[in-house]
Scaffold this motif. Structure first.
Motif, PDB file in Angstrom:
ATOM      1  N   LYS A 112       0.690  -1.019   0.049  1.00  0.00           N
ATOM      2  CA  LYS A 112      -0.058  -0.007  -0.052  1.00  0.00           C
ATOM      3  C   LYS A 112       0.908   1.189   0.059  1.00  0.00           C
ATOM      4  CE  LYS A 112      -3.973  -1.883   1.746  1.00  0.00           C
ATOM      5  NZ  LYS A 112      -5.188  -2.242   2.965  1.00  0.00           N
ATOM      6  N   GLU A 113       2.039   1.132   0.713  1.00  0.00           N
ATOM      7  CA  GLU A 113       2.864   2.451   0.760  1.00  0.00           C
ATOM      8  C   GLU A 113       3.683   2.635  -0.636  1.00  0.00           C
ATOM      9  OE1 GLU A 113       5.754   2.390   3.780  1.00  0.00           O
ATOM     10  OE2 GLU A 113       4.585   1.332   5.022  1.00  0.00           O
ATOM     11  N   ILE A 114       3.983   1.646  -1.083  1.00  0.00           N
ATOM     12  CA  ILE A 114       4.553   1.612  -2.387  1.00  0.00           C
ATOM     13  C   ILE A 114       3.596   1.997  -3.577  1.00  0.00           C
ATOM     14  CG2 ILE A 114       5.727   0.191  -4.385  1.00  0.00           C
ATOM     15  CD1 ILE A 114       6.734  -1.565  -2.144  1.00  0.00           C
ATOM     16  N   TYR A 115       2.401   1.557  -3.520  1.00  0.00           N
ATOM     17  CA  TYR A 115       1.299   1.788  -4.550  1.00  0.00           C
ATOM     18  C   TYR A 115       1.170   3.425  -4.227  1.00  0.00           C
ATOM     19  CZ  TYR A 115      -3.038   1.839  -7.033  1.00  0.00           C
ATOM     20  OH  TYR A 115      -4.127   2.013  -7.885  1.00  0.00           O
ATOM     21  N   ALA A 116       1.217   3.949  -3.109  1.00  0.00           N
ATOM     22  CA  ALA A 116       0.624   5.499  -2.837  1.00  0.00           C
ATOM     23  C   ALA A 116       1.811   6.264  -3.224  1.00  0.00           C
ATOM     24  CB  ALA A 116       0.510   5.562  -1.289  1.00  0.00           C
ATOM     25  N   GLN A 117       2.873   5.664  -3.345  1.00  0.00           N
ATOM     26  CA  GLN A 117       4.279   6.482  -3.562  1.00  0.00           C
ATOM     27  C   GLN A 117       4.944   6.492  -5.139  1.00  0.00           C
ATOM     28  OE1 GLN A 117       7.317   5.228  -0.759  1.00  0.00           O
ATOM     29  NE2 GLN A 117       6.145   6.272   1.035  1.00  0.00           N
ATOM     30  N   SER A 118       4.065   5.431  -5.950  1.00  0.00           N
ATOM     31  CA  SER A 118       4.739   5.002  -7.041  1.00  0.00           C
ATOM     32  C   SER A 118       3.857   5.743  -8.133  1.00  0.00           C
ATOM     33  CB  SER A 118       4.642   3.600  -7.410  1.00  0.00           C
ATOM     34  OG  SER A 118       5.141   3.389  -8.602  1.00  0.00           O
TER      35      SER A 118
END
Length: 147
Positions: free
Chosen positions: A110-116
């Motif tokens: 979820k963190e990666i999704y939000a930052q990518s």
């Protein structure tokens, strides 16, 4: 993109696949064995499917930072599972520990999704999350008295 988090995710998925594969023969419950079989297949597919999205973001699985691979080696988890096996509570501990590990994978995704901004990476995260949620639920719902 969040390079370090992507490397951590890749390393963690590889480690969890190895642990799931090795644990299959130790699991006594048929219900948990079935869940773990699904988990192992899921992780095999995820480890295959993540290669291109990572490559699109400049990361190759073979060149993950050594600090990350060491941190994600799974040594502590392996020790806890071995203690559980020796104490004849493997199934319960395995379900709890893997449920927790997969929760951390989901949070990281979820963190990666939000930052990518990478389309291929976002597609991978969405598909992987959709496939991961039922397995997390099965692990969290596992009851070694009835399973």
């Amino acid at each position: 993109g969040p390079t370090q988090k992507m490397q951590t995710l890749a390393a963690r998925l590889i480690t969890l696949q190895s642990i799931a594969d090795k644990s299959q023969k130790t699991i006594k419950s048929g219900v948990l064995r079935s869940t773990n079989s699904s988990l192992a297949i899921f992780l095999t597919n995820a480890n295959h499917d993540i290669i291109d999205p990572l490559k699109n973001n400049g990361i190759t699985i073979e060149k993950i930072d050594k600090k990350i691979t060491t941190a994600e080696s799974g040594d502590e988890l392996t020790k806890r599972l071995e203690d559980a096996r020796l104490n004849a509570v493997f199934d319960r501990v395995y379900a709890r520990e893997m449920g927790y590990q997969l929760d951390t994978v989901e949070s990281l995704m979820k963190e990666i999704y939000a930052q990518s901004s990478s389309k291929s990476l976002k597609e991978f995260m969405k598909k992987t999350d959709d496939n991961l949620l039922p397995i997390i639920k099965q692990l969290n719902d596992f009851d070694d008295i009835n399973g």
